[in-house]
Design a protein around this motif. Structure first.
Motif: not given
Length: 85
Positions: A3, A6-13, A15-16
């Motif tokens: 986290p 890269d918090l964004y990719r950790n949280v949304n990975g 789904w992305l």
């Protein structure tokens, strides 16, 4: 991925990586999803109106008497007007 890296990719990975945008859309939101569902429901109601026997188990059941009169008529536009539709 950590986290703190890269918090964004950790949280949304997940789904992305897995989300597929519908091919006929340039964007897709909750409003788009609701609109698509309503459109499908309206198509079902319209199809059911053209086949009054299916109206008994349809969301359009309350309008069955008017739909039967419209289906029995030679001119659906005139009958719909007379039925109040």
């Amino acid at each position: 991925m950590r986290p703190q890296d890269d918090l964004y990719r950790n949280v949304n990975g997940t789904w992305l990586r897995t989300y597929q945008l519908p091919p006929d859309k340039v964007s897709y939101s909750t409003f788009s999803e609701v609109s698509d569902r309503i459109e499908g429901q309206l198509r079902q109601v319209i199809d059911d109106i053209h086949n009054p026997d299916r109206l008994v188990h349809s969301p359009a059941a309350p309008i069955q008497p008017a739909a039967v009169r419209i289906s029995a008529s030679a001119s659906p536009v005139i009958s719909a007007t007379r039925a109040g539709g």
